[in-house]
Design an enzyme around this catalytic site. Structure first.
Site, PDB file in Angstrom:
ATOM      1  N   ASP A  94       8.464  -4.141   7.680  1.00  0.00           N
ATOM      2  CA  ASP A  94       8.270  -2.818   7.670  1.00  0.00           C
ATOM      3  C   ASP A  94       6.799  -2.457   7.795  1.00  0.00           C
ATOM      4  O   ASP A  94       6.450  -1.448   8.401  1.00  0.00           O
ATOM      5  CB  ASP A  94       8.818  -2.272   6.581  1.00  0.00           C
ATOM      6  CG  ASP A  94       8.347  -2.789   5.225  1.00  0.00           C
ATOM      7  OD1 ASP A  94       7.473  -3.774   5.055  1.00  0.00           O
ATOM      8  OD2 ASP A  94       8.745  -2.459   4.134  1.00  0.00           O
ATOM      9  N   HIS A  95       5.972  -3.632   7.437  1.00  0.00           N
ATOM     10  CA  HIS A  95       4.524  -3.050   7.218  1.00  0.00           C
ATOM     11  C   HIS A  95       3.709  -3.515   8.557  1.00  0.00           C
ATOM     12  O   HIS A  95       2.594  -2.823   8.599  1.00  0.00           O
ATOM     13  CB  HIS A  95       3.713  -3.730   6.196  1.00  0.00           C
ATOM     14  CG  HIS A  95       3.973  -3.327   4.759  1.00  0.00           C
ATOM     15  ND1 HIS A  95       5.402  -3.296   4.172  1.00  0.00           N
ATOM     16  CD2 HIS A  95       3.167  -2.777   3.853  1.00  0.00           C
ATOM     17  CE1 HIS A  95       5.088  -2.623   2.888  1.00  0.00           C
ATOM     18  NE2 HIS A  95       3.781  -2.613   2.765  1.00  0.00           N
ATOM     19  N   ASP A 159       5.826  -5.899  -3.959  1.00  0.00           N
ATOM     20  CA  ASP A 159       5.098  -4.552  -3.563  1.00  0.00           C
ATOM     21  C   ASP A 159       5.041  -3.485  -4.831  1.00  0.00           C
ATOM     22  O   ASP A 159       6.085  -3.523  -5.600  1.00  0.00           O
ATOM     23  CB  ASP A 159       6.123  -4.204  -2.320  1.00  0.00           C
ATOM     24  CG  ASP A 159       5.178  -2.921  -1.808  1.00  0.00           C
ATOM     25  OD1 ASP A 159       4.818  -3.148  -0.658  1.00  0.00           O
ATOM     26  OD2 ASP A 159       5.564  -1.692  -2.289  1.00  0.00           O
ATOM     27  N   ARG A 447       0.188   7.235  -1.742  1.00  0.00           N
ATOM     28  CA  ARG A 447      -1.127   6.982  -2.195  1.00  0.00           C
ATOM     29  C   ARG A 447      -2.004   7.659  -1.136  1.00  0.00           C
ATOM     30  O   ARG A 447      -1.592   7.911   0.153  1.00  0.00           O
ATOM     31  CB  ARG A 447      -1.273   5.326  -1.788  1.00  0.00           C
ATOM     32  CG  ARG A 447      -0.834   4.679  -2.790  1.00  0.00           C
ATOM     33  CD  ARG A 447      -1.383   3.429  -3.101  1.00  0.00           C
ATOM     34  NE  ARG A 447      -0.829   2.686  -4.407  1.00  0.00           N
ATOM     35  CZ  ARG A 447      -0.072   1.666  -4.317  1.00  0.00           C
ATOM     36  NH1 ARG A 447       0.098   0.741  -3.328  1.00  0.00           N
ATOM     37  NH2 ARG A 447       0.637   1.245  -5.226  1.00  0.00           N
ATOM     38  N   SER A 640      -2.182  -1.523  -5.126  1.00  0.00           N
ATOM     39  CA  SER A 640      -0.885  -2.512  -4.573  1.00  0.00           C
ATOM     40  C   SER A 640      -0.804  -3.636  -5.139  1.00  0.00           C
ATOM     41  O   SER A 640      -1.721  -4.096  -6.121  1.00  0.00           O
ATOM     42  CB  SER A 640      -1.256  -2.624  -3.149  1.00  0.00           C
ATOM     43  OG  SER A 640      -2.041  -3.820  -2.978  1.00  0.00           O
ATOM     44  N   ARG A 642      -0.815  -6.321  -3.591  1.00  0.00           N
ATOM     45  CA  ARG A 642      -1.058  -7.617  -2.548  1.00  0.00           C
ATOM     46  C   ARG A 642      -1.927  -8.799  -3.340  1.00  0.00           C
ATOM     47  O   ARG A 642      -3.031  -8.476  -3.758  1.00  0.00           O
ATOM     48  CB  ARG A 642      -1.812  -7.213  -1.350  1.00  0.00           C
ATOM     49  CG  ARG A 642      -3.046  -6.360  -1.823  1.00  0.00           C
ATOM     50  CD  ARG A 642      -3.851  -5.556  -0.552  1.00  0.00           C
ATOM     51  NE  ARG A 642      -2.929  -4.297  -0.274  1.00  0.00           N
ATOM     52  CZ  ARG A 642      -3.443  -3.160   0.103  1.00  0.00           C
ATOM     53  NH1 ARG A 642      -4.875  -3.122   0.458  1.00  0.00           N
ATOM     54  NH2 ARG A 642      -2.653  -1.944   0.136  1.00  0.00           N
TER      55      ARG A 642
HETATM   56  C1  MIC Z   1       0.811  -0.191  -0.324  1.00  0.00           C
HETATM   57  O1  MIC Z   1       1.445   0.435  -0.390  1.00  0.00           O
HETATM   58  O2  MIC Z   1      -0.517  -0.510  -0.568  1.00  0.00           O
HETATM   59  C2  MIC Z   1       1.539  -1.685   0.037  1.00  0.00           C
HETATM   60  C3  MIC Z   1       1.002  -1.967   1.373  1.00  0.00           C
HETATM   61  O3  MIC Z   1       2.717  -1.362   0.396  1.00  0.00           O
HETATM   62  C4  MIC Z   1       1.228  -2.756  -1.115  1.00  0.00           C
HETATM   63  C5  MIC Z   1       1.550  -4.128  -0.613  1.00  0.00           C
HETATM   64  C6  MIC Z   1       0.696  -4.954   0.421  1.00  0.00           C
HETATM   65  O4  MIC Z   1      -0.499  -4.602   0.307  1.00  0.00           O
HETATM   66  O5  MIC Z   1       1.239  -5.464   1.166  1.00  0.00           O
HETATM   67  C7  MIC Z   1       1.616  -2.396  -2.331  1.00  0.00           C
HETATM   68  O6  MIC Z   1       1.955  -1.466  -2.718  1.00  0.00           O
HETATM   69  O7  MIC Z   1       1.836  -3.427  -3.276  1.00  0.00           O
HETATM   70 FE1  SF4 Z   2       5.149   0.851   2.674  1.00  0.00          FE
HETATM   71 FE2  SF4 Z   2       3.750   0.633   0.683  1.00  0.00          FE
HETATM   72 FE3  SF4 Z   2       3.617   2.732   2.137  1.00  0.00          FE
HETATM   73 FE4  SF4 Z   2       5.650   2.323   0.554  1.00  0.00          FE
HETATM   74  S1  SF4 Z   2       3.856   2.633  -0.132  1.00  0.00           S
HETATM   75  S2  SF4 Z   2       5.807   2.832   2.946  1.00  0.00           S
HETATM   76  S3  SF4 Z   2       5.695   0.011   0.746  1.00  0.00           S
HETATM   77  S4  SF4 Z   2       2.789   0.949   2.622  1.00  0.00           S
END
Ligand code: MIC
Ligand code: SF4
Length: 750
Positions: A94-95, A159, A447, A640, A642
């Site tokens: 999805d990312h 995640d 976010r 996140s 990550r």
């Molecule tokens: C996000 O919303 O910041 C992400 C991208 O989903 C991250 C995970 C990632 O950095 O791959 C998260 O929230 O954990």
């Molecule tokens: Fe994707 Fe993270 Fe955004 Fe949710 S918050 S849609 S998991 S990038």
């Protein structure tokens, strides 16, 4: 039988007996969070655990991973040398899909540009018995809610918005990939027993107020760190009146308070959602033990006695909120926006409204947004801003299409993006004329840190419910209040937008839209990584600690202000290197502010006396001076899950990170990768750190839980300052540090 179904069946069968054993030992009425935690202990003795103090081993029922984190998780899992995942697991693509020219084209492009990564994930799924959800199937958390989550269960996900499944009564926690590897290799998963915040919701939502406003309000109350170390547990008649996906929105964005996760008790809304998503059998089993899937009655009569913190919110009184810019906890009630925006000088012209993300892309969300859009069309109001929509899953997209919502969105000039994260994670080809212009966007995501959606530090991103986003995109103004203000409609007449209406999903609409993972067919069991790949790189294990104190390591960077994982390891265009440690390390800390010059990605290299980029200086210190130390402020690494934000410093030779406070997932990720995490005892000691300092950290030969370590600053003028620092390591985590990483311990055991 569906994979994992037998575990669920057994779980409900055993639940009453297990809980009666727990009750005997705990000796007080149980909150829902405690019920789920105590019924998921991993070989740990059944005994009362102290909230906020005891580290406990748990045994989650399942794991979910998304493509941007799964690559590193699977690379680590491969190092562990196991045949298959010990618990049911799924990977969701999805990312990595860039939102640019609309769903169809973007998906095709993604399948070409990310082919190597998708092939790697698909073949690892096939080899290790993991469900694979192909690009376009949907966003991890919506797909998990529709297919895997079950009341009373426990899961972890790589995640930070994994807590979304709390909307279906699950304890669902965001973790780094190394934690997923623990569970996939049949080890226990460790967590400090969380404290619990109880939230009683009174009354009922109405009009323009939605579940999103509950969490926007709570994020404002708790701030981005107020939930740290806590589970947020919701109850009350207001909770029961919320839909299941509305509950999921609230649990999802609880991550923005730093909370470990959030949870609602089982009720009719969950039973209906399970039935709608083809899981009537699970609804029946859960209904049969429903009293065990909510807190005990005594808790409801005296919540302050049993929760560590207790909050009450009256939904009838609650106003829609808009949070932002630049942080999700700046909460402004809609009626105050005119005043607050003016006072802060926020640009009020909305350039784009975006609906989507794992937080708010359910059928209900699209339905309310479509209802606002439809009213505008009927009244002849011309939308002023751009409008983009990313549905949460293929299933949501198809039902929304049948219900006519997509046509309505297109008619008001909306653009449909793929069922994926897209702009929420900076995968947005915004195509604006000026990439640096000061401007405002409003979205339903969770976010809104600087640069997150479009890379432009001057974009003021605000967060609101899908219906408010739609109304404001139509009005083109951040200060528009649909409950009071009018817009010019047909013939220039001033009209008001009517309140949004939620269209319930019709069961008949669901025929033919049930989704299945696509990776269960045997694919290619050979997991191949080309040695010249730019996207994937086999991992090498990190070396063990050499047994010595850290002596006179240079300060790499003293960060000032907010330092989220987006600052430490930016997403957007860097997402493509998530499977390649060396390449992604080129983004280490490039978004963080150097406290000595107020700049990003410009730090003094004491070896050359030049200001250079952070990754370059870090590598120079690693290769010439045995490493370096990073210093930061509060809630370091918020945001996140990550783990790249922890693997990069490890790879670049950062030996220790010393801050005023850490965000939970990031601190664990650093510990797991073998970077020493330390916290100032006296916050003012941060001021003592100077730009050319050499830093020693002593006491490591006697590294013990609860015993402070000592930091010595060797200033350039030969003066010295010494102060103690605290750490939160337990004995097991100290072993991770000594072995060089948590993974090294798994490998030695194998
Ligand atoms: C996000 O919303 O910041 C992400 C991208 O989903 C991250 C995970 C990632 O950095 O791959 C998260 O929230 O954990
Ligand atoms: Fe994707 Fe993270 Fe955004 Fe949710 S918050 S849609 S998991 S990038």
């Amino acid at each position: 039988m569906r994979p994992g179904f037998d575990t669920i069946e057994k779980f409900y069968h055993d639940l009453p007996e297990k809980l009666s054993a727990v009750r005997k030992v705990i000796g007080h009425p149980l909150t829902l969070a405690e019920k789920v935690l105590y019924t998921h202990l991993f070989n740990s003795e059944l005994q009362p655990y102290y909230r906020g103090e005891d580290y406990v081993m748990f045994s989650p029922d399942r794991i979910a991973m998304q493509d941007a984190t799964a690559q590193m998780a699977m690379l680590q899992f491969m190092l562990a040398g196991q045949d298959k995942s010990a618990v049911p697991a799924s990977i969701h693509c999805d990312h990595l899909i860039i939102a640019s020219d609309g769903a169809g084209t973007d998906l095709e492009t993604a399948n070409v540009t990310n082919r190597e990564v998708y092939d790697f994930l698909r073949s690892s799924c096939s080899k290790y018995n993991i469900d694979f959800w192909k690009p376009g199937a949907g966003i991890i958390h919506q797909v998990v809610l529709e297919n895997y989550a079950f009341p009373g269960g426990m899961m972890i996900g790589t995640d930070s918005h994994t807590p979304n499944a709390g909307g279906l009564g699950m304890i669902a926690i965001g973790v780094g990939g190394a934690d997923a590897v623990d569970v996939m290799t049949a080890m226990g998963w460790e967590l400090k027993f969380p404290k619990i915040i109880g939230v009683r919701l009174h009354g009922k939502l109405s009009g323009w107020t939605s579940p999103k406003d509950v969490i926007l309000k709570i994020t404002g109350l708790l701030t981005v760190k107020g939930g740290t170390g806590h589970i947020i547990e919701y109850f009350g008649e207001g909770a029961a009146a919320l839909s299941c996906t509305g509950k999921a929105t609230i649990c999802n964005m609880g991550a923005e308070t730093g909370a470990t996760c959030s949870i609602f008790g089982y009720d009719d809304s969950m039973a209906s959602f399970l039935k709608l998503t083809g899981r009537g059998d699970i609804a029946d089993m859960a209904s049969a033990v429903s009293a065990h899937l909510r807190a005990d009655d005594e808790i409801f009569s005296d919540p302050s006695k049993y929760y560590d913190q207790f909050i009450e919110i009256d939904l009838t009184e609650l106003e829609p909120h808009i949070n932002g810019p630049f942080s999700p906890d700046i909460a402004t009630p809609l009626s105050k926006m005119k005043e607050v925006a003016e006072k802060n000088g926020w640009p009020v012209n909305v350039e784009v409204g975006l609906i989507g993300s794992c937080t708010n892309s359910s059928f209900e969300d699209l339905s309310k947004a479509a209802s606002v859009a439809k009213s505008a069309l009927k009244l002849g109001i011309k939308p002023k801003s751009g409008f983009k929509i990313s549905p949460g899953s293929d299933r949501v997209q198809k039902i929304a299409e049948k219900a006519g919502f997509i046509d309505v969105f297109k008619e008001i000039g909306g653009e449909m993006y793929a069922n994926a994260c897209g702009p929420c994670i900076g995968q947005w080809n915004r195509k604006s004329s000026d990439d640096n212009s000061v401007n405002t966007i409003i979205h339903s995501f969770n976010r809104n840190f600087a640069k997150r959606a479009d890379g432009n530090p001057n974009t003021h991103a605000f967060v609101a419910s899908p219906e408010i986003v739609t109304a404001l995109a139509i009005a083109g103004k951040l200060t528009f209040n649909p409950m009071e203000d009018t817009l010019p409609g047909d013939g220039g007449k001033n009209v008001m937008l009517p309140e949004p209406v939620n269209t319930e999903i019709q069961l008949s609409a669901l025929s033919g839209v049930l989704q299945e993972p696509s990776g269960n067919e045997k694919y290619n069991d050979d997991v191949i990584i080309s040695p010249v790949s730019e996207r994937l790189q086999m991992l090498e294990s990190f070396p063990a600690w050499d047994g010595n104190d850290f002596h006179k390591l240079p300060l790499l960077m003293k960060v000032s202000g907010k330092c989220t994982t987006d600052h430490i390891s930016m997403a957007g265009r860097w997402l493509k290197y998530r499977g390649h440690l060396r390449n992604i390390s080129e983004n280490y800390m490039i978004g963080a502010v150097n406290s000595f010059n107020g700049k990003t990605n410009s730090i003094l290299n004491t070896l050359t006396s030049e200001y250079e980029q952070v990754p370059k200086v870090a590598a120079h210190y690693r290769d010439s001076l045995k490493g370096s130390v990073v210093v930061g402020e509060d809630n370091f690494g918020e945001g996140s899950s990550r783990e790249h934000a922890a693997m990069e410093p490890r790879f670049l030779g950062v030996k220790a990170i010393l801050v005023k406070s850490f965000a939970r997932i990031h601190e664990t990720n650093l510990k797991k990768q073998g970077v020493l995490t330390l916290t100032f005892i006296n916050r003012d000691d941060y001021e003592k750190i100077r730009e050319r300092d050499l830093i020693s950290i002593t006491g490591l030969s006697d590294f013990k839980a609860g015993v402070n370590l000592i930091v010595t600053l060797h200033h350039i003028d030969n003066s010295i300052e010494v102060f103690p620092v605290i750490h939160s390591y337990n004995e097991l985590q100290i072993e991770w540090f000594k072995a060089g990483s948590a993974l090294n311990i798994i490998r030695y055991r194998k």
